[in-house]
Design an enzyme around this catalytic site. Sequence first.
Site, PDB file in Angstrom:
ATOM      1  N   GLU A 198       0.830  -1.210   0.000  1.00 40.83           N
ATOM      2  CA  GLU A 198       0.000   0.000   0.000  1.00 40.83           C
ATOM      3  C   GLU A 198       0.860   1.254   0.000  1.00 40.83           C
ATOM      4  O   GLU A 198       0.531   2.244  -0.665  1.00 40.83           O
ATOM      5  CB  GLU A 198      -0.926  -0.013   1.220  1.00 40.83           C
TER       6      GLU A 198
ATOM      7  N   ASP B 140      -7.702   2.416   7.458  1.00 36.62           N
ATOM      8  CA  ASP B 140      -6.359   2.978   7.506  1.00 36.62           C
ATOM      9  C   ASP B 140      -6.303   4.029   8.609  1.00 36.62           C
ATOM     10  O   ASP B 140      -7.321   4.351   9.233  1.00 36.62           O
ATOM     11  CB  ASP B 140      -5.982   3.601   6.153  1.00 36.62           C
TER      12      ASP B 140
ATOM     13  N   HIS C 231       4.026   8.259  10.371  1.00 36.26           N
ATOM     14  CA  HIS C 231       5.276   8.004   9.656  1.00 36.26           C
ATOM     15  C   HIS C 231       6.498   8.318  10.511  1.00 36.26           C
ATOM     16  O   HIS C 231       7.519   8.813  10.026  1.00 36.26           O
ATOM     17  CB  HIS C 231       5.315   8.735   8.308  1.00 36.26           C
TER      18      HIS C 231
END
Length: 353
Positions: free
Chosen positions: A219, A242, A330
């Site tokens: 992904e 998500d 992230h």
Amino acid sequence: MPPSAPELRLDVLMQLSNLPGVPGQEDAVRDFVLRELQGLVDEVRVDALGNVIARRAGRKPKKGERPERVMVSAHMDEIGFLVRFIDDKGYLRLQALGGFDPRNLFARTVVVHTRGGALPGILTPGGRPIHIASAEDRKKVPEIREFFIDLGLPADEVRARVRVGDMVTLEQTARQVGSLICGKAMDDRASVFMLLEVLRQMRGQRPRHDLIAVFSVQEEVGLRGAVVAAYGAQPTVGIGLDVTLAVDTPGASPEEAVTRLGEGIGIKVFDSTMISTRALVDQFADLAEQEGIPAQLEVLSLGGTDGAAIQLSRDGVPSVTLSLPTRYIHTVVESVHVDDLRAGIDLLCAYLR
């Protein structure tokens, strides 16, 4: 939490977070998911790209009722690196897989996953330490290509043990911090966990329609696994699972928050890869209100999910994404709230029933 709702198995989420699995090398996560799926679905298979595709048959349609196939997809891969080059001194140069902010990569410990086993390493950018750095050096934010890995081994031993293409993951152990679960790869292992919990909580029940639960690959490099899975599954309804931004911390304005931790699961209205089917947005929002499940509408200016891949499959599929609010996306300290996990599980269960 409803009185009958089982406790969340937060240890399972933390185990998922700790597993390595960059795009194209999701093996450890896939093996874990396959073990968890035993006894929860009617059939399961792994396709040619590595997606796990599980099916739970729905109830027999009533007379005149259109049978649906609902595909729910959460991705198994995490952002990470591949070894791109080994220099004469044995330092490793990297190919990024996914979006990194280099400011979060200084002086990190990493793991290089080789055929002979895992090697610990130190990730840092080239340059001078602060003691001898110039004023200009101190202002500079290095690019990914300037980072290297030091394995602390002689160059000939590095070349004997490491190959170009070996997976590199950032090292971090998940932990609970107050009401938050914090660790690497909550994007998207937290959604993998939610989908597994939905299947577990619905064990012994039939969803209203056929359920195709997909644990997708690749992904982070372009929604690739979900493209393949959706083409094969031919769903009539698509749901992506998500994470999304929760910028509800100091240094950002309220309008930049996107979502807020602890205020419920996000129902995606828009991101840069999809505009959710409005009827599904309304259906999920109304259902959340009816069931007393905390939820918030989400507009994300940049980013994408498996929901977009499903939506664009074949001749188009009505689709929406349920988004888990997450701080520090992230990085290795991605953080999700226990209450939002519960809200996402409860809302998806209510929809499927």
